[in-house]
Design a protein around this motif. Structure first.
Motif, short mmCIF file in Angstrom:
data_model
loop_
_atom_site.label_atom_id
_atom_site.label_comp_id
_atom_site.label_asym_id
_atom_site.label_seq_id
_atom_site.Cartn_x
_atom_site.Cartn_y
_atom_site.Cartn_z
N PRO A 52 0.81 -1.23 0.00
CA PRO A 52 0.00 0.00 0.00
C PRO A 52 0.83 1.27 0.00
N PHE A 53 2.07 1.18 0.48
CA PHE A 53 2.93 2.37 0.55
C PHE A 53 3.80 2.52 -0.69
N VAL A 54 4.12 1.40 -1.35
CA VAL A 54 5.01 1.44 -2.51
C VAL A 54 4.24 1.66 -3.81
N LEU A 55 3.06 1.05 -3.92
CA LEU A 55 2.31 1.10 -5.18
C LEU A 55 1.97 2.52 -5.65
N PRO A 56 1.64 3.46 -4.75
CA PRO A 56 1.32 4.81 -5.25
C PRO A 56 2.44 5.42 -6.10
N ALA A 57 3.70 5.11 -5.78
CA ALA A 57 4.81 5.64 -6.56
C ALA A 57 4.75 5.13 -8.00
N PHE A 58 4.40 3.86 -8.16
CA PHE A 58 4.33 3.28 -9.49
C PHE A 58 3.08 3.74 -10.25
#
Length: 365
Positions: free
Chosen positions: A56-62
């Motif tokens: 949930p924290f990493v996906l927004p960057a992608f």
């Protein structure tokens, strides 16, 4: 006050970027080669849970990256005009595969991508063990801890140099999608090639790319254009299939199998593969092989067959590696997309030897 707020958010953004970069480095380290596949089952599950916590924290960057820099084709490199997946292979690994010298104990399982590779790997694995193959923690743990994917070695599986020779027959199961243009040939080795309806291949490829790359996946129209081009990994479906068909007609140590026939007549084809490998099996062993190569069994045991290690994309996906196993995935494709694939395939095969009208007559209509 405004300046302080701006500096605060800039620092926060910098910390977030550092976190994402460090996390991806950690993920790559934990999943490179057989680092994941060789773990015990509970250790593999624990790693997936850790990825799920961070997703949930990493996906927004992608998601932001996918909006700013949309990808039209999956990342690729070219070796002798053959495209390869840049995420797990390189020109160097393709060259090493092409220059590899197979021996009499090597069995190659070859396909174009998403045409039944893992299924045939499991069939051969169980034939070698006469239905008693063990992928538990007390056995080989995972298909890709024992079966090297030669053109991605050492990044995509157990490195070929460390791959075990399995069963009492002491055979090495080698996976490849390489076209015959690059696949290393030896009259001493055995080669089993599996193909599938080209439109079914496309449908399964789309699902798989979306499963692996999440928000970074190209749009469906772009994937259709990619599939119907020379940028498709391992050459187009038509060229990959035609090369292997020619080999099967030329060499007695190359067996050509159609996915649809294997699906409709599994017992007959298990016998055929066993005979090809020079292995005798009785009725009880055949039934065990049938049971352990069925879609239901392999889906239930999916954790032992996933061909790609987990990522923040795959652990967050509604898709799965063993998606459907349907015989007629081509029915899931729109008529317009189907027609484009058919037209491209027919044109690509106009001077080929593969008799597509014999095996897939709807493709020539």
């Amino acid at each position: 006050m405004l300046l302080n707020t701006l500096v605060f958010f800039m620092m926060l953004a910098l910390v977030y970027v550092i976190y994402v970069v460090q996390f991806i480095k950690w993920q790559n380290k934990k999943t490179r080669g057989d680092a994941f596949f060789s773990l015990a089952l509970e250790e593999r599950r624990a790693l997936k849970r850790r990825l799920q916590r961070h997703a949930p924290f990493v996906l927004p960057a992608f998601r932001v990256l996918s909006l700013l820099f949309p990808i039209k084709n999956p990342p690729a490199f070219f070796y002798k005009d053959v495209a390869g997946p840049a995420a797990i292979a390189s020109s160097k690994s393709f060259q090493a595969a092409a220059e590899f010298t197979p021996g009499p104990d090597d069995i190659f399982i070859a396909t174009q991508m998403k045409c039944g590779t893992t299924w045939m790997q499991q069939i051969v694995f169980e034939i070698l063990h006469k239905g008693k193959g063990d992928l538990s923690d007390n056995g080989y743990r995972h298909m890709y801890a024992l079966s090297p994917w030669i053109e991605t070695s050492p990044r995509g599986s157990v490195p070929i140099e460390r791959a075990p020779f399995v069963s009492d027959y002491k055979k090495r199961l080698i996976k490849t999608h390489l076209p015959t243009l690059l696949c290393p040939y030896s009259k001493e080795a055995k080669y089993i090639y599996v193909t599938r309806h080209p439109v079914s291949c496309f449908a399964s490829t789309v699902d798989f790319i979306e499963f692996l790359t999440g928000p970074m996946a190209p749009a469906r129209e772009d994937m259709l254009n990619w599939f119907c081009s020379e940028k498709f990994y391992w050459l187009s479906w038509a060229k990959n299939v035609d090369g292997w068909w020619r080999w099967s007609q030329q060499y007695p140590n190359v067996l050509f199998v159609h996915y649809e026939d294997l699906k409709s007549q599994p017992a007959e084809y298990i016998d055929r593969v066993a005979r090809f490998l020079g292995i005798e099996i009785n009725s009880e062993e055949r039934q065990a092989i049938l049971d352990k190569s069925s879609f239901g069994y392999m889906q239930a045991m999916e954790e032992h067959f996933e061909m790609a290690p987990p990522s923040v994309f795959s652990v967050n996906s509604n898709n799965r590696f063993m998606a459907s196993g349907k015989n007629k995935r081509y029915k899931d494709v729109t008529e317009a997309d189907r027609q484009k694939i058919v037209d491209y395939t027919v044109d690509a095969l106009k001077d080929a030897s593969y008799p597509i009208n014999r095996f897939y007559p709807d493709v020539t209509v």
